[in-house]
Design a protein around this motif. Sequence first.
Motif, mmCIF file in Angstrom:
data_model
loop_
_atom_site.group_PDB
_atom_site.id
_atom_site.type_symbol
_atom_site.label_atom_id
_atom_site.label_comp_id
_atom_site.label_asym_id
_atom_site.label_seq_id
_atom_site.Cartn_x
_atom_site.Cartn_y
_atom_site.Cartn_z
ATOM 1 N N PHE A 37 -9.147 50.325 -2.672
ATOM 2 C CA PHE A 37 -8.374 49.096 -2.449
ATOM 3 C C PHE A 37 -9.312 48.039 -1.852
ATOM 4 O O PHE A 37 -9.964 48.274 -0.828
ATOM 5 C CB PHE A 37 -7.205 49.353 -1.505
ATOM 6 C CG PHE A 37 -6.336 48.157 -1.300
ATOM 7 C CD1 PHE A 37 -5.489 47.731 -2.315
ATOM 8 C CD2 PHE A 37 -6.362 47.431 -0.115
ATOM 9 C CE1 PHE A 37 -4.679 46.629 -2.140
ATOM 10 C CE2 PHE A 37 -5.560 46.328 0.057
ATOM 11 C CZ PHE A 37 -4.707 45.928 -0.965
ATOM 12 N N VAL A 38 -9.396 46.876 -2.543
ATOM 13 C CA VAL A 38 -10.323 45.818 -2.131
ATOM 14 C C VAL A 38 -9.528 44.565 -1.776
ATOM 15 O O VAL A 38 -8.717 44.092 -2.583
ATOM 16 C CB VAL A 38 -11.325 45.487 -3.250
ATOM 17 C CG1 VAL A 38 -12.292 44.395 -2.794
ATOM 18 C CG2 VAL A 38 -12.086 46.738 -3.671
ATOM 19 N N PHE B 229 -10.045 50.836 -9.142
ATOM 20 C CA PHE B 229 -9.863 49.951 -7.984
ATOM 21 C C PHE B 229 -8.625 49.090 -8.175
ATOM 22 O O PHE B 229 -8.149 48.883 -9.291
ATOM 23 C CB PHE B 229 -11.088 49.051 -7.774
ATOM 24 C CG PHE B 229 -11.375 48.135 -8.912
ATOM 25 C CD1 PHE B 229 -10.709 46.911 -9.039
ATOM 26 C CD2 PHE B 229 -12.300 48.480 -9.875
ATOM 27 C CE1 PHE B 229 -10.971 46.065 -10.094
ATOM 28 C CE2 PHE B 229 -12.563 47.627 -10.941
ATOM 29 C CZ PHE B 229 -11.897 46.413 -11.043
ATOM 30 N N ILE B 230 -8.108 48.657 -7.032
ATOM 31 C CA ILE B 230 -7.019 47.670 -6.999
ATOM 32 C C ILE B 230 -7.475 46.544 -6.078
ATOM 33 O O ILE B 230 -7.810 46.789 -4.919
ATOM 34 C CB ILE B 230 -5.702 48.276 -6.494
ATOM 35 C CG1 ILE B 230 -5.190 49.340 -7.477
ATOM 36 C CG2 ILE B 230 -4.647 47.182 -6.314
ATOM 37 C CD1 ILE B 230 -3.931 50.025 -7.019
ATOM 38 N N ASN B 231 -7.482 45.307 -6.630
ATOM 39 C CA ASN B 231 -7.900 44.135 -5.856
ATOM 40 C C ASN B 231 -6.681 43.332 -5.417
ATOM 41 O O ASN B 231 -5.712 43.198 -6.176
ATOM 42 C CB ASN B 231 -8.789 43.215 -6.691
ATOM 43 C CG ASN B 231 -10.136 43.868 -6.985
ATOM 44 O OD1 ASN B 231 -10.523 44.813 -6.313
ATOM 45 N ND2 ASN B 231 -10.831 43.361 -7.994
ATOM 46 N N ALA B 232 -6.735 42.833 -4.197
ATOM 47 C CA ALA B 232 -5.688 41.944 -3.693
ATOM 48 C C ALA B 232 -6.344 40.630 -3.282
ATOM 49 O O ALA B 232 -7.188 40.594 -2.389
ATOM 50 C CB ALA B 232 -4.956 42.568 -2.519
ATOM 51 N N SER C 294 1.240 41.293 5.895
ATOM 52 C CA SER C 294 2.134 42.019 4.990
ATOM 53 C C SER C 294 1.369 43.044 4.175
ATOM 54 O O SER C 294 1.846 44.162 3.941
ATOM 55 C CB SER C 294 2.848 41.028 4.067
ATOM 56 O OG SER C 294 3.689 40.178 4.805
ATOM 57 N N LEU C 295 0.151 42.677 3.707
ATOM 58 C CA LEU C 295 -0.680 43.653 2.991
ATOM 59 C C LEU C 295 -1.078 44.815 3.898
ATOM 60 O O LEU C 295 -1.082 45.982 3.473
ATOM 61 C CB LEU C 295 -1.923 42.962 2.439
ATOM 62 C CG LEU C 295 -1.745 42.185 1.128
ATOM 63 C CD1 LEU C 295 -2.971 41.324 0.833
ATOM 64 C CD2 LEU C 295 -1.508 43.151 -0.029
ATOM 65 N N ASP C 296 -1.395 44.502 5.163
ATOM 66 C CA ASP C 296 -1.748 45.569 6.107
ATOM 67 C C ASP C 296 -0.585 46.537 6.287
ATOM 68 O O ASP C 296 -0.763 47.767 6.287
ATOM 69 C CB ASP C 296 -2.148 44.980 7.461
ATOM 70 C CG ASP C 296 -3.472 44.225 7.378
ATOM 71 O OD1 ASP C 296 -4.227 44.464 6.401
ATOM 72 O OD2 ASP C 296 -3.749 43.400 8.261
ATOM 73 N N ASN C 297 0.625 46.005 6.464
ATOM 74 C CA ASN C 297 1.800 46.868 6.651
ATOM 75 C C ASN C 297 2.080 47.693 5.402
ATOM 76 O O ASN C 297 2.487 48.869 5.496
ATOM 77 C CB ASN C 297 3.017 46.021 6.990
ATOM 78 C CG ASN C 297 2.895 45.356 8.350
ATOM 79 O OD1 ASN C 297 2.168 45.845 9.221
ATOM 80 N ND2 ASN C 297 3.581 44.242 8.544
ATOM 81 N N ALA C 298 1.886 47.122 4.228
ATOM 82 C CA ALA C 298 2.097 47.885 2.995
ATOM 83 C C ALA C 298 1.082 49.013 2.884
ATOM 84 O O ALA C 298 1.406 50.126 2.439
ATOM 85 C CB ALA C 298 2.013 46.961 1.791
ATOM 86 N N MET C 299 -0.148 48.738 3.304
ATOM 87 C CA MET C 299 -1.189 49.751 3.201
ATOM 88 C C MET C 299 -0.992 50.892 4.191
ATOM 89 O O MET C 299 -1.528 51.983 4.010
ATOM 90 C CB MET C 299 -2.570 49.105 3.406
ATOM 91 C CG MET C 299 -3.018 48.260 2.217
ATOM 92 S SD MET C 299 -3.068 49.205 0.686
ATOM 93 C CE MET C 299 -4.309 50.433 1.089
#
Length: 612
Positions: free
Chosen positions: A488-489, A529-532, A469-474
Amino acid sequence: MEAKKIDSSIQSRRNMKLFIILYFLMLVVIIFSSHYIARCKLEAQTSIIKTSLIQAGSELTLNINRYEFIPFALSLDDNVKQFLIDEYSDSLREKVNTLVASIRHRVGALDIFIVDADGMIVSSSDAMSPNTLVGHNVQFRPYFQNVKEGDTEHFYGIGTTDSIPGYYQAHGIYTKGKKLGVVAVKIDVDTLLTPHSRYGDKVFLFDDNNVIVNSNDTGLLYHSLINLDDTQQKELLKTHRYNNKNILPVDGMVKRKITDQTYDVLYQGKHYIQVNYYLPQLNLTLAQLSPINSLLFNTSLYAAFGFFITTLVFIAILIFRQKQQITSLKLERQKMLEDTNINLDRLVKERSHELEIKNESLAEQIKERINSERKLRSMQNELIRSEKLAVIGQLSAGLAHEINQPLSALSVLSENSVRFLELGQVDDVKSNLKRVTKLVQFIGRLSNQLRSFSRNSDDSTSPVSISASLDNAMVLLAHRFDQGKTTFVRIPPKSEVRCLCNNIRLEQVLVNIINNGLDAMEGISGECFINARWYNEGDQAVIKIEDNGPGIPHAIIGNIFEPFFTTKKSSGLGLGLAISADIINSFNGKLSVEQLEKGTCFTIILPLHSLD
C-alpha cells in the motif's frame, strides 16, 4: 342575437379598414406635399444663387477684360519690339522697365513682364526688386507656348517665383510673322471676385481641370472636385500650374447630380446645394455651395406637423368610436356578467367539492409517501449496516489474528515480569510493562476502529481529513497487506486536504474499495500494489485509489455500481460499490471507475473544505 352581433362586428371591422386606408392616404399626401414644397424652395434658392453667380461672374469677366488691352498695347510698342530685336540693350532696358512699372502702378496689376523668344523674362515691373522675375524662364507655361499672333492667351496659375496665384493674360510680340516674345500681365483675382454670399455659403472658382483655384473656404483651396488620373497630374506638374502642389480630391465630399449645373452635396456632415456658372471667356467656373440643412429641417418639421395633426385626428375619431363601442359593450357585458355569475357560483360549488375530495386523497398520498421514504431510509441504513457487517465478517479472521498476537505477547511478557520481580530485576520489569502498555494501546485502537466502523452513523457533514480517514481504514486492513504480497503506497499532497462529508461513511467507502482491490489481486504473480493519491482541484477534493490488478472487463465496467451485481463467486452480495456510490452522492460528490492500461482506478470527488 348572435347573428346580429356577428354582423355588427364585421361592419365595424370594415369601417376600421376603410378608416386606416384613409389615414395612410393622408400620410402619403403629406409626404408628397412636403417633397413638393422642399423642391419648390430648393428651386427658388437655386435661382437666387444662380442670379448671384451670374452677376459675380459678369463682374469678374468685365474686371479681367479691362486688363486685356495692356499686353496688346505693349506688344505693339516700338521700344518693346526694339528692345527684343537689339537683344536687351541697356539703353532700352531702363525705358521698358520704367514703362511696365508705370502701367502696373496705374492699373493695379500684380505684375507685368516681357518674355523673349526662348521663354526668358527679360523685363518686369518689379525689375528693381531683389526678388525680380527677370532671369526666370517660363517657356513651360501654356500662355507662352500657345500664344498666336493677334490673339490674347488666358491662363490661371500660381507664380513659380513668389508662389502668388493670379490670372495671366498674354499677347505675342511679332514682326513680319516672326515671334519675338510675349507680353504678360498677372491679375489678382481675389480683389476682383466679390460675390454676394449668405452666412454658411462657400463660393469657389475652379478651372478646366476641376481644381479649385479660389475660395472663401481655405479647406477647399487647391483641391479637385474629381479624382485626377496620372496623366492629368503629370500635365499639371509639367506646366507648374499649381507650383508643384499635390492636388488631392476634396476630403469627405459626396455629390449627386440634379441638373447639368446643379448638384446635391454632402460635405463635412452637412447638406449643400451646389450651383455652377461657367465663364467661357475666362475658361473658369464659378460655383457656390449653399447649405440646405435648414430647408430639409423645415420640410421635415412640416411633414412631422402634418403627421402629428393627422394622427391626432385619427386618434380622436378612434376614441370617439371606441367610446360608442364601449357603451354598447358595457350593456352587453352587464347582461353576460349576470349570466356568468350564476354559472360561476354553480361551478365554484362543484369545484370546491372536487377540491375537497382531491385534497383528502392528496393528504393520504403524502402520508403514504412519507412512510415509504422512512421505510426506504431504514432499509438503506440496514443495507449499509449489513454491508458493514459483511466486511467485518470478511476481515474477522485477520482481525482475530491481529489481536491474538498481542494477547500472546501480553501473556509471555506478564510471566516474564513475575519472574523478573522474583529475581529483583526491576529495570526488566519496567521494560516489559512499557511493551505491555503499547500492545494494550494497539488492541484498544483496533477495537475502537472496529466499533466505530460497525456502529450506525448519521448523515451529518463536517470537515474530514482525507489522510486521517485513510489511516483509520488501514487499521482494519493492515493485516491483509501484512499477510499478502500487496504493497500500500500513499502519495500525499504538499498540504493537508479536507473534504466535507461524514468521516465514518468515507472510511466505509475507502475500506470497501481497497478491500475489493486486495480481493482482485489474490492469486496474481508478480509485484502487486495499491496507490492512494489525494489532492484538491478547484473547489473539489479528489481521491484516487489505483491498483495493478487484472482490471474490470469493458463489457461489465458500466454495471459495477448496480445493486446485487458482483464478480465474486464465493462471497459478497454485490451491494458494496452500489452503497459506496450512494454514500458519496449523498454528500454532493461522485464515485467513478476507469480502466487503466494495467489495473483499475476508482475516483472519489467530494466538496472541498476551504480553510478560509
